[in-house]
Design a protein around this motif. Structure first.
Motif, PDB file in Angstrom:
ATOM      1  N   SER A  12      -3.307  16.868 -11.295  1.00 28.96           N
ATOM      2  CA  SER A  12      -3.593  15.663 -10.502  1.00 28.96           C
ATOM      3  C   SER A  12      -4.122  16.020  -9.113  1.00 28.96           C
ATOM      4  O   SER A  12      -3.809  15.357  -8.126  1.00 28.96           O
ATOM      5  N   VAL A  50      -7.581  13.418  -8.257  1.00 28.83           N
ATOM      6  CA  VAL A  50      -7.531  11.970  -8.481  1.00 28.83           C
ATOM      7  C   VAL A  50      -7.851  11.194  -7.201  1.00 28.83           C
ATOM      8  O   VAL A  50      -8.103   9.988  -7.261  1.00 28.83           O
ATOM      9  N   VAL A 104     -10.624   7.229 -12.863  1.00 27.64           N
ATOM     10  CA  VAL A 104      -9.463   8.075 -13.120  1.00 27.64           C
ATOM     11  C   VAL A 104      -8.786   7.562 -14.379  1.00 27.64           C
ATOM     12  O   VAL A 104      -8.445   6.373 -14.477  1.00 27.64           O
ATOM     13  N   VAL A 105      -8.601   8.441 -15.344  1.00 24.60           N
ATOM     14  CA  VAL A 105      -7.997   8.070 -16.621  1.00 24.60           C
ATOM     15  C   VAL A 105      -6.636   8.743 -16.714  1.00 24.60           C
ATOM     16  O   VAL A 105      -6.527   9.967 -16.642  1.00 24.60           O
ATOM     17  N   GLY A 106      -5.583   7.924 -16.822  1.00 25.52           N
ATOM     18  CA  GLY A 106      -4.248   8.489 -16.901  1.00 25.52           C
ATOM     19  C   GLY A 106      -3.193   7.464 -16.592  1.00 25.52           C
ATOM     20  O   GLY A 106      -3.465   6.260 -16.478  1.00 25.52           O
ATOM     21  N   ALA A 122      -5.186   3.723 -12.178  1.00 21.79           N
ATOM     22  CA  ALA A 122      -5.976   4.491 -13.140  1.00 21.79           C
ATOM     23  C   ALA A 122      -6.224   3.662 -14.400  1.00 21.79           C
ATOM     24  O   ALA A 122      -5.501   2.716 -14.708  1.00 21.79           O
ATOM     25  N   ASP A 136      -6.606  12.608 -15.699  1.00 24.72           N
ATOM     26  CA  ASP A 136      -5.408  12.987 -14.955  1.00 24.72           C
ATOM     27  C   ASP A 136      -4.326  13.394 -15.946  1.00 24.72           C
ATOM     28  O   ASP A 136      -3.583  12.554 -16.464  1.00 24.72           O
TER      29      ASP A 136
END
Length: 533
Positions: free
Chosen positions: A222, A225, A259-261, A266, A368
């Motif tokens: 991370s 991010v 941001v993917v997570g 996100a 992430d």
């Protein structure tokens, strides 16, 4: 006091001995200078009182008035036999009983080294080297920092990235790197505490500002991010017009950084189990075709009965538990024991799959993985992301594929089948990705653990502090286009200092990194605990 001392006196004796020593030094003197027999490299000898640093620059002027800029790539202290010296002691010291003549061979200690000629220097700037760039015993001096900066500007191809300042330049931050050079694979390494994460953040920021390339970042800690969050001027170091220009660009860019997570703000990482490849599904379930032959066979029978777009892990588990076949019962128990149905990544009833939810105008996708619960889940998601990238290759959109902690994604010796599959994907991108616009940027603190077939495809090197002699020797062997003596400088780098070489720079260059403009996601824990209680 002896009769001799009484005649000349102690002060007089010392004065005459000093004259003898001066005579010896004059006899042992040599002419400083450099010479080149091929017009591309040079050798030099200078006094120990003014050695030229490895990685530094020298201005060489030949006897016929030509000037060249060169870079020192090696230097050593050497000793060689000097002239045979004879001194008339009777005239030098005087006094009765003084020996007449003394002879000795004088040894000469000097700094000797080698370098590369970079360009011809003229009043109106720089010019390329030609076959006439050979010379004998040309005086040389340390090149002024402003001349070094001017050469970097002249030699750079295309858009430059303002990532820092040349170590032996004027000290001003300038566009050091050629953006176009990132159409080759890049390897960035540095040990823990060298500024690797911070430096990679600076590089990604400048690529976002100065180019239009898309990025896909596998972020296991991370750390990146916060690329969409611009720091205020007092923290970023950007002021006035420069900050306004950066801020205006980031205002336009912020919504295009995805941001993917699981973090706040996100995009949820939601995947349809059935859209993974059969091999990836088996990896999720921990099924080996040979070691788990019966359960794997039962899985394949169930799998063949479903439309992949609608296959969910819950449905697969329910149907396996409802079957009377003992193999299906064993498969259901295996799936529950693995724990994969409990992962948060699977598409639920009201969820949208990630690939359908990604915005069309995206510029950066940051996976992430640092907040993902299990190592197995991180490994499967990394593998899936690499699979998607390869599937997208026919779009022929230039994409920079950034893999942080790359030794965990494409190791030389994979620990399990998931790592082995991820390694195969990275090897394929390294070998064939460039023609589709897929360019790797690998970051690690353990260069020897990176798979050799991946490392061999990297044409760019960014090296920060590395104390391990074994690691630097390994890098010197892999990156043969970089003078080994420059790579071995890595043990003396301070925080943020490094070496850059390859297609992204005109020559192997030592530099100091610039400040970040955006929030660093994974900064170290402050050391306030070390303050006096």
């Amino acid at each position: 006091m002896t009769e001799f001392d009484d005649q000349v006196g102690v002060a007089g004796l010392r004065e005459r001995i000093a004259r003898v020593r001066a005579e010896l030094r004059r006899s042992a003197s040599f002419e400083e200078g450099a010479w080149s027999v091929d017009g591309h490299t040079f050798a030099f000898e200078v006094a120990l009182s003014r050695p030229l640093p490895v990685g530094g620059y020298a201005l060489l002027t030949t006897r016929d008035g030509r000037s060249y800029l060169g870079q020192v790539t090696d230097q050593r202290i050497t000793t060689r036999p000097g002239p045979q010296v004879s001194v008339d002691l009777s005239s030098a010291l005087g006094g009765e009983g003084t020996p007449g003549t003394a002879s000795a061979t004088v040894s000469i200690r000097l700094a000797a080294g080698d370098g590369l000629l970079l360009a011809a220097v003229a009043d109106d700037g720089f010019g390329p080297l030609d076959r006439h760039a050979t010379f004998d015993l040309a005086p040389l001096e340390e090149a002024p920092g402003e001349l070094v900066d001017a050469y970097i500007e002249w030699s750079r191809k295309g858009v430059g990235l303002t990532t820092g300042a040349a170590t032996y330049g004027s000290g001003d931050v300038l566009p050091l790197l050629s953006a176009k050079g990132f159409n080759r694979h890049t390897f960035l390494c540095g040990q823990s505490g060298s500024g690797k994460t911070y430096g990679l953040g600076v590089l990604l920021e400048r690529l976002l500002l100065e180019t239009t390339i898309e990025m896909v970042i596998l972020d296991p800690n991370s750390d990146y991010v916060g690329l969409g969050d611009l720091l205020p001027p007092d923290e970023s170091g950007a002021h006035g017009d420069m900050y306004e220009r950066v801020a205006a660009h980031w205002e336009h860019l912020r919504d295009r950084i995805v941001v993917v997570g699981p973090g706040e703000g996100a995009m949820p990482l939601r995947v349809v189990f059935g859209r993974l490849t059969l091999e990836q599904q088996a990896l999720v379930l921990g099924l080996d075709p040979l070691a788990d032959a019966e359960r794997f066979g039962a899985f394949r029978e169930l799998h063949a009965a479903y439309d992949p777009s609608h296959l969910t892990l819950d449905r697969l588990l329910a149907d396996a538990e409802a079957a009377d076949d003992p193999r299906m019962q064993a498969l259901a128990l295996h799936i529950r024991n693995v724990g994969a149905p409990d992962w948060d990544v699977w598409v639920g009833k009201d969820d949208t799959p990630l690939l359908e939810a990604l915005p069309d105008e995206r510029r950066v996708i940051i996976f992430d993985l640092g907040r993902t619960d299990s190592a197995a889940e991180r490994a499967v998601l990394s593998t899936a992301a690499l699979e998607w990238l390869w599937r997208w290759r026919h779009e022929r959109v230039p994409r920079l594929v950034v893999i942080d902690e790359a030794h965990n994604v494409c190791p030389q010796v994979p620990h399990d089948r998931i790592q082995a599959l991820a390694t195969e994907h990275v090897i394929r991108i390294a070998a064939e990705g460039r023609k589709y616009g897929l360019y790797l940027l690998l970051s690690t603190q353990q260069p020897q653990k990176i798979h050799a077939n991946v490392l061999a495809q990297c044409d760019n090197l960014i090296l920060l502090r590395m104390n391990s002699r074994i690691d630097t020797e390994h890098l010197a062997q892999v990156f043969g286009f970089v003078p080994p003596s420059l790579i071995h400088q890595a043990s003396s780098f301070t925080l943020g200092e490094g070496l850059v070489a390859g297609r992204i720079s005109s020559h192997a260059m030592l530099y100091r990194g610039d400040r970040r403009w955006t929030r660093e996601g994974g900064a170290d824990v402050p050391t306030t605990w070390a303050s006096p209680a």
